[in-house]
Design a protein around this motif. Structure first.
Motif, mmCIF file in Angstrom:
data_model
loop_
_atom_site.group_PDB
_atom_site.id
_atom_site.type_symbol
_atom_site.label_atom_id
_atom_site.label_comp_id
_atom_site.label_asym_id
_atom_site.label_seq_id
_atom_site.Cartn_x
_atom_site.Cartn_y
_atom_site.Cartn_z
ATOM 1 N N TRP A 13 0.837 -1.206 0.000
ATOM 2 C CA TRP A 13 0.000 0.000 0.000
ATOM 3 C C TRP A 13 0.871 1.255 0.000
ATOM 4 O O TRP A 13 0.607 2.208 -0.747
ATOM 5 C CB TRP A 13 -0.942 -0.026 1.191
ATOM 6 N N PHE A 17 1.221 4.284 -3.057
ATOM 7 C CA PHE A 17 1.163 5.742 -2.956
ATOM 8 C C PHE A 17 2.476 6.391 -3.372
ATOM 9 O O PHE A 17 2.471 7.448 -3.993
ATOM 10 C CB PHE A 17 0.736 6.180 -1.552
ATOM 11 N N LEU A 20 2.320 6.434 -7.090
ATOM 12 C CA LEU A 20 0.999 6.761 -7.624
ATOM 13 C C LEU A 20 1.101 7.527 -8.943
ATOM 14 O O LEU A 20 1.789 8.543 -9.047
ATOM 15 C CB LEU A 20 0.220 7.599 -6.609
ATOM 16 N N LEU A 55 -8.657 9.250 -6.400
ATOM 17 C CA LEU A 55 -7.220 9.295 -6.701
ATOM 18 C C LEU A 55 -6.967 9.860 -8.098
ATOM 19 O O LEU A 55 -6.012 10.620 -8.301
ATOM 20 C CB LEU A 55 -6.604 7.911 -6.547
ATOM 21 N N PHE A 67 4.480 11.287 -3.123
ATOM 22 C CA PHE A 67 4.268 10.852 -1.747
ATOM 23 C C PHE A 67 5.529 10.134 -1.294
ATOM 24 O O PHE A 67 6.092 9.323 -2.032
ATOM 25 C CB PHE A 67 3.114 9.842 -1.654
ATOM 26 N N TRP A 83 3.568 10.455 6.289
ATOM 27 C CA TRP A 83 4.014 10.683 4.928
ATOM 28 C C TRP A 83 4.229 12.165 4.666
ATOM 29 O O TRP A 83 3.787 13.020 5.418
ATOM 30 C CB TRP A 83 3.009 10.124 3.925
ATOM 31 N N SER A 101 -1.885 8.661 8.003
ATOM 32 C CA SER A 101 -3.026 7.875 7.538
ATOM 33 C C SER A 101 -3.251 6.715 8.495
ATOM 34 O O SER A 101 -2.301 6.033 8.875
ATOM 35 C CB SER A 101 -2.771 7.301 6.144
ATOM 36 N N ASP A 116 -6.976 9.704 5.936
ATOM 37 C CA ASP A 116 -5.884 10.679 5.986
ATOM 38 C C ASP A 116 -6.192 11.788 6.979
ATOM 39 O O ASP A 116 -7.332 12.243 7.084
ATOM 40 C CB ASP A 116 -5.686 11.333 4.617
#
Length: 148
Positions: A13, A17, A20, A55, A67, A83, A101, A116
């Motif tokens: 995950w 990000f 992304l 997104l 990120f 992050w 998050s 978030d």
């Protein structure tokens, strides 16, 4: 849920990000449960299609998006990601945000919920032409010390 499945799922995950892009959005189904929830200060998306749309909206509104996950913390029933987000955002300009998050995972490590937390007032609302000036005045009046 084993710690290994949680760790693997959270690593995947975080990598999602950190990489992304329009090209990586297709990885979403493998990383999430079908009824995944994604919430940030501007979205509360339920289900993969809605999360993908949120997104995609972010990607379309940002240039040079990046990120970087700096920390991962585990508790028995959730993980926390810290992050840094950087991008040039349409109508706002350059943003550099530090946030966290909350990530809840299914037993197999896939993400079931991602929430978030970051200061949208400082990074968005105070920078808007019509809202910024009155909000800065309110902030000065309510604060004990003048902002930087």
């Amino acid at each position: 849920m084993t710690d290994d499945s949680r760790q693997h799922g959270l690593d995947a995950w975080a990598d999602f990000f950190e990489t992304l892009s329009l090209e990586t959005l297709d990885r979403l189904p493998a990383l999430t449960v079908p009824e995944v929830r994604f919430r940030d200060p501007f979205n509360d998306a339920h289900g993969r299609d809605a999360v993908r749309a949120a997104l995609l909206h972010t990607l379309n509104g940002c240039r040079d998006l990046r990120f970087t996950v700096t920390h991962r913390l585990f508790a028995p029933d959730l993980a926390i990601l810290r992050w840094r987000f950087g991008a040039t955002v349409t109508g706002i300009g350059r943003m550099d945000v530090i946030g966290t998050s909350e990530v809840r995972q299914a037993p197999d490590g896939r993400v079931a919920e991602h929430i978030d937390h970051w200061d949208s007032g400082e990074h968005v609302y105070l920078r808007l032409p019509l809202l910024g000036a009155p909000l800065r005045l309110i902030r000065r009046r309510l604060g004990a010390a003048p902002p930087d």
